[in-house]
Write a protein that holds these residues in place. Sequence first.
Motif, PDB file in Angstrom:
ATOM      1  N   ASP A 249      12.799  43.513  43.245  1.00  0.00           N
ATOM      2  CA  ASP A 249      12.368  42.144  43.635  1.00  0.00           C
ATOM      3  C   ASP A 249      10.820  41.918  43.573  1.00  0.00           C
ATOM      4  O   ASP A 249      10.402  40.883  43.952  1.00  0.00           O
ATOM      5  N   HIS A 250      10.065  42.837  43.242  1.00  0.00           N
ATOM      6  CA  HIS A 250       8.737  42.931  43.106  1.00  0.00           C
ATOM      7  C   HIS A 250       7.979  42.498  44.415  1.00  0.00           C
ATOM      8  O   HIS A 250       7.042  41.390  44.519  1.00  0.00           O
ATOM      9  N   HIS A 251       8.456  42.900  45.673  1.00  0.00           N
ATOM     10  CA  HIS A 251       7.996  42.299  46.923  1.00  0.00           C
ATOM     11  C   HIS A 251       6.798  43.188  47.084  1.00  0.00           C
ATOM     12  O   HIS A 251       6.620  44.292  46.714  1.00  0.00           O
ATOM     13  N   ASP A 252       5.885  42.693  48.186  1.00  0.00           N
ATOM     14  CA  ASP A 252       4.618  43.362  48.743  1.00  0.00           C
ATOM     15  C   ASP A 252       5.309  44.429  49.499  1.00  0.00           C
ATOM     16  O   ASP A 252       5.951  44.080  50.669  1.00  0.00           O
ATOM     17  N   GLU A 253       5.176  45.791  49.634  1.00  0.00           N
ATOM     18  CA  GLU A 253       5.777  46.572  50.484  1.00  0.00           C
ATOM     19  C   GLU A 253       5.155  46.494  51.659  1.00  0.00           C
ATOM     20  O   GLU A 253       6.011  46.766  52.657  1.00  0.00           O
ATOM     21  N   ASN A 254       3.954  46.081  51.847  1.00  0.00           N
ATOM     22  CA  ASN A 254       3.626  45.622  53.474  1.00  0.00           C
ATOM     23  C   ASN A 254       3.907  44.307  53.918  1.00  0.00           C
ATOM     24  O   ASN A 254       3.750  44.036  55.121  1.00  0.00           O
ATOM     25  N   ALA A 255       4.566  43.607  53.338  1.00  0.00           N
ATOM     26  CA  ALA A 255       5.093  42.205  53.872  1.00  0.00           C
ATOM     27  C   ALA A 255       6.191  42.462  54.947  1.00  0.00           C
ATOM     28  O   ALA A 255       7.144  43.321  54.705  1.00  0.00           O
ATOM     29  N   ARG A 256       6.308  41.468  55.850  1.00  0.00           N
ATOM     30  CA  ARG A 256       7.524  41.572  56.610  1.00  0.00           C
ATOM     31  C   ARG A 256       8.750  40.895  56.106  1.00  0.00           C
ATOM     32  O   ARG A 256       8.645  40.062  55.421  1.00  0.00           O
ATOM     33  N   SER A 257       9.872  41.661  56.233  1.00  0.00           N
ATOM     34  CA  SER A 257      11.150  41.155  55.590  1.00  0.00           C
ATOM     35  C   SER A 257      11.669  40.006  56.697  1.00  0.00           C
ATOM     36  O   SER A 257      11.508  40.081  57.801  1.00  0.00           O
ATOM     37  N   VAL A 258      12.650  39.430  56.300  1.00  0.00           N
ATOM     38  CA  VAL A 258      13.394  38.461  57.286  1.00  0.00           C
ATOM     39  C   VAL A 258      14.860  38.633  57.199  1.00  0.00           C
ATOM     40  O   VAL A 258      15.269  39.026  55.935  1.00  0.00           O
ATOM     41  N   ARG A 259      15.498  38.427  58.277  1.00  0.00           N
ATOM     42  CA  ARG A 259      17.003  38.901  58.099  1.00  0.00           C
ATOM     43  C   ARG A 259      17.806  37.346  58.530  1.00  0.00           C
ATOM     44  O   ARG A 259      17.314  36.839  59.383  1.00  0.00           O
ATOM     45  N   ILE A 260      18.422  37.346  57.400  1.00  0.00           N
ATOM     46  CA  ILE A 260      19.291  36.007  57.354  1.00  0.00           C
ATOM     47  C   ILE A 260      20.645  36.181  57.305  1.00  0.00           C
ATOM     48  O   ILE A 260      21.248  37.071  56.753  1.00  0.00           O
ATOM     49  N   GLY A 261      21.514  35.603  58.617  1.00  0.00           N
ATOM     50  CA  GLY A 261      22.846  35.650  59.002  1.00  0.00           C
ATOM     51  C   GLY A 261      23.489  34.715  58.041  1.00  0.00           C
ATOM     52  O   GLY A 261      23.365  33.432  58.099  1.00  0.00           O
ATOM     53  N   LEU A 262      24.506  35.041  57.273  1.00  0.00           N
ATOM     54  CA  LEU A 262      25.442  34.015  56.531  1.00  0.00           C
ATOM     55  C   LEU A 262      26.844  33.818  57.084  1.00  0.00           C
ATOM     56  O   LEU A 262      27.555  35.115  57.303  1.00  0.00           O
ATOM     57  N   VAL A 263      27.214  32.807  57.831  1.00  0.00           N
ATOM     58  CA  VAL A 263      28.487  32.919  58.268  1.00  0.00           C
ATOM     59  C   VAL A 263      29.482  32.240  57.366  1.00  0.00           C
ATOM     60  O   VAL A 263      29.406  31.338  56.440  1.00  0.00           O
ATOM     61  N   GLN A 264      30.825  32.879  57.310  1.00  0.00           N
ATOM     62  CA  GLN A 264      31.972  32.281  56.618  1.00  0.00           C
ATOM     63  C   GLN A 264      33.033  32.410  57.571  1.00  0.00           C
ATOM     64  O   GLN A 264      33.660  33.438  58.104  1.00  0.00           O
ATOM     65  N   GLY A 265      33.436  31.174  57.532  1.00  0.00           N
ATOM     66  CA  GLY A 265      34.817  30.742  58.210  1.00  0.00           C
ATOM     67  C   GLY A 265      36.031  30.600  57.361  1.00  0.00           C
ATOM     68  O   GLY A 265      35.734  30.602  56.035  1.00  0.00           O
ATOM     69  N   SER A 266      37.182  30.334  57.612  1.00  0.00           N
ATOM     70  CA  SER A 266      38.055  30.087  56.693  1.00  0.00           C
ATOM     71  C   SER A 266      39.216  29.038  57.130  1.00  0.00           C
ATOM     72  O   SER A 266      40.062  29.126  57.986  1.00  0.00           O
ATOM     73  N   ILE A 267      38.680  27.679  56.614  1.00  0.00           N
ATOM     74  CA  ILE A 267      39.556  26.772  56.971  1.00  0.00           C
ATOM     75  C   ILE A 267      39.571  25.949  55.628  1.00  0.00           C
ATOM     76  O   ILE A 267      38.807  25.305  54.942  1.00  0.00           O
ATOM     77  N   ASP A 268      40.980  25.945  55.185  1.00  0.00           N
ATOM     78  CA  ASP A 268      41.265  25.191  54.017  1.00  0.00           C
ATOM     79  C   ASP A 268      41.250  23.831  54.097  1.00  0.00           C
ATOM     80  O   ASP A 268      41.619  23.158  55.066  1.00  0.00           O
ATOM     81  N   THR A 269      40.899  23.221  53.147  1.00  0.00           N
ATOM     82  CA  THR A 269      40.807  21.515  53.306  1.00  0.00           C
ATOM     83  C   THR A 269      42.016  20.854  53.375  1.00  0.00           C
ATOM     84  O   THR A 269      42.811  21.180  52.221  1.00  0.00           O
ATOM     85  N   VAL A 270      42.259  20.192  54.200  1.00  0.00           N
ATOM     86  CA  VAL A 270      43.552  19.423  54.141  1.00  0.00           C
ATOM     87  C   VAL A 270      43.054  17.890  54.483  1.00  0.00           C
ATOM     88  O   VAL A 270      42.941  17.568  55.746  1.00  0.00           O
ATOM     89  N   PHE A 271      43.201  16.902  53.904  1.00  0.00           N
ATOM     90  CA  PHE A 271      43.039  15.555  53.912  1.00  0.00           C
ATOM     91  C   PHE A 271      43.898  14.779  54.846  1.00  0.00           C
ATOM     92  O   PHE A 271      45.054  15.181  54.550  1.00  0.00           O
ATOM     93  N   GLY A 272      43.406  14.212  55.688  1.00  0.00           N
ATOM     94  CA  GLY A 272      44.466  13.492  56.692  1.00  0.00           C
ATOM     95  C   GLY A 272      44.727  14.312  57.986  1.00  0.00           C
ATOM     96  O   GLY A 272      45.441  13.775  59.057  1.00  0.00           O
ATOM     97  N   ASP A 273      44.285  15.547  58.171  1.00  0.00           N
ATOM     98  CA  ASP A 273      44.441  16.188  59.543  1.00  0.00           C
ATOM     99  C   ASP A 273      43.280  15.873  60.450  1.00  0.00           C
ATOM    100  O   ASP A 273      42.092  16.208  60.369  1.00  0.00           O
ATOM    101  N   PRO A 274      43.601  15.247  61.306  1.00  0.00           N
ATOM    102  CA  PRO A 274      42.577  14.880  62.272  1.00  0.00           C
ATOM    103  C   PRO A 274      41.947  15.982  63.286  1.00  0.00           C
ATOM    104  O   PRO A 274      40.939  15.761  63.790  1.00  0.00           O
ATOM    105  N   THR A 275      42.454  17.078  63.218  1.00  0.00           N
ATOM    106  CA  THR A 275      41.993  18.321  63.947  1.00  0.00           C
ATOM    107  C   THR A 275      41.081  19.036  63.067  1.00  0.00           C
ATOM    108  O   THR A 275      40.618  19.969  63.640  1.00  0.00           O
ATOM    109  N   GLN A 276      41.037  18.821  62.047  1.00  0.00           N
ATOM    110  CA  GLN A 276      40.244  19.924  60.999  1.00  0.00           C
ATOM    111  C   GLN A 276      38.740  19.927  61.299  1.00  0.00           C
ATOM    112  O   GLN A 276      38.094  20.963  61.197  1.00  0.00           O
ATOM    113  N   SER A 277      38.084  18.973  61.588  1.00  0.00           N
ATOM    114  CA  SER A 277      36.744  18.775  61.753  1.00  0.00           C
ATOM    115  C   SER A 277      36.563  19.649  63.088  1.00  0.00           C
ATOM    116  O   SER A 277      35.464  20.380  63.092  1.00  0.00           O
ATOM    117  N   SER A 278      37.148  19.514  64.199  1.00  0.00           N
ATOM    118  CA  SER A 278      37.045  20.049  65.457  1.00  0.00           C
ATOM    119  C   SER A 278      37.411  21.518  65.174  1.00  0.00           C
ATOM    120  O   SER A 278      36.350  22.536  65.742  1.00  0.00           O
TER     121      SER A 278
END
Length: 582
Positions: A249-278
């Motif tokens: 990554d060619h990063h500066d060894e003295n630099a502070r790292s950051v921690r990033i969380g990636l959230v993955q849900g599992s909602i298949d797209t269904v058009f016309g489902d009034p409950t999908q957004s909620s």
Amino acid sequence: MLVNAPESSSTTSTTKTAAPSSLSWQKILAISIASSLLLAAAFPPLNLFPLAWIAPIGWLLLIRTPVLPKRSYWILYLSGLLFWLTVLYGVGNAHWATRLFGWPVLCGYLACYTPLFVAISRVIVHRVRVPLPIVAPIVWTALEYFRAYFVTGFSLALLGHTQVHLLPMVQIAEFVGAYGVSFVMMLVAAFLVSSIPTIWNEPSHPPDPKVLRRIVLAFVAFVIAIGYYGFGYFLWDMNGMQEWGYRGDHHDENARSVRIGLVQGSIDTVFGDPTQSSRTFEQYTALTDHLAKAHPDLDLIVWPETTMGDHMVFELGADYAPPADLPIDVQEHKKRITDRANGFNGFLKDLAVNRWQAPLLLGTSALRYGNQRLDHYNTAIHVGHEGTIINRYDKVHPVMFGEYVPFGDYAPFVYDWLPIGGGLTPGKGPVAVDVEGVSLVPCICFENTVPQLVAGQVRQLHEQGHDVDALVTLTNDGWFWGSSILDLHLTCARFRAIENRRPMLVAANTGISAVIAPSGHLSQYSPVRKTTYLVAELYPTNRPLTYYTRYGDWFAAGCLVLTIVGGVAGWLIRRWKAQPPL
């Protein structure tokens, strides 16, 4: 010269009738279908990527043939259609309209490139007398480049994408993009075709007795493939890429790292489902509760595209003017917009400050009320420590048939047939998201399938004084119901990491979420259609811009110029010598 000269027809310059072909339409069909099926097998879900090196051989044999029978190009079109219908089958999973309209129309358009490749190559090979191993890779690369730009572009499933599972084979992308990988593969296939005898012999073309020449041509193909792999391995190892994104990554060894969380849900797209957004919002808040509890020191939490449900940005433009048919008082309308905007801002503050105590990068929608118009944006908002929106990125490249219809502005009734509403308004340009000194460039959905877009955004921000440390994609792939489109999408993300030599983070609804090193290596990735989260650690980088980031598609554009020159030359030669059609 070792390369076979193009096989000429028995007609003279004054003959206007083409010689009969020894190939029947049945042979043309078998050869072209074989190439299509072999190439389809090299892509997900089978991923038999070595087949991609030999899949084009059938089409190349047809280029080499002096005369093709009538209807050959229709057969080639059908073979291309078969390939695209197979590879892009998941595109139609979201809705009956995309299955009956979007999927076949898209594949029908893409299928045109197969007969175009054969036809243009034949003109240059047989009329201009340029050897096949020179012509085929140039024309193929030119057409891939052309479809990456035409009608906003479509760069999914390039030939070179098949090789992403063997990382040394794709490292050249930092100079020439994925197009360079496709070029080398077609070059090898063309040398192989030039090394084998003609399977069918015209009466005036007896079998070539020069066996040694054919052996040498096959050896050349082998040397190119091995040399290419060795060069890719050198690029892979030169900067410590084998350390999977740490030393590399060619990063500066003295630099502070950051921690990033990636959230993955599992909602298949269904058009016309009034409950999908909620349901979507509830699932993501619950997952983020678990993430924040397990990792209370996160510097950023990322949600995928459009996962905020009905919670969205409301903006009252400075140019606001009410529509002529507004049923309520103008001041009341403005008050309602302002109240909703303030309510949303208070809601965000509660999430970032009180609930999760971390900055957020959230995929949502934005509605802007302007001069008698309502603009709808697909948006990523960056919410800071104080719970306020620091900046936002509006998607600049809508998806054809998913977020807009070509020429839909002139025929708006088309949107009534599709489940996508009235179409999206494109954003104005890239933004940099600063996370404790680490600069991220967000893109949304299929924007990361467009190589020139991502490289252009990194280059533009660099010119504005923002040194980009990493890329991040927010995408909702629930449209595709866990199909192999998710794998094709992930492959594009891996190529963008290589081309720009920046880590790529992917937060994807239904998957595939990933942490990708600058080498294209999957440091972490999630299962398809599973609820989970990933935590990435990133550093600032001192890596310079790559050749591809700086200069873009110079190589592929050069191939297009050469193809145009060759095609025009072939057309002029035909008119000058009154030659029959090929």
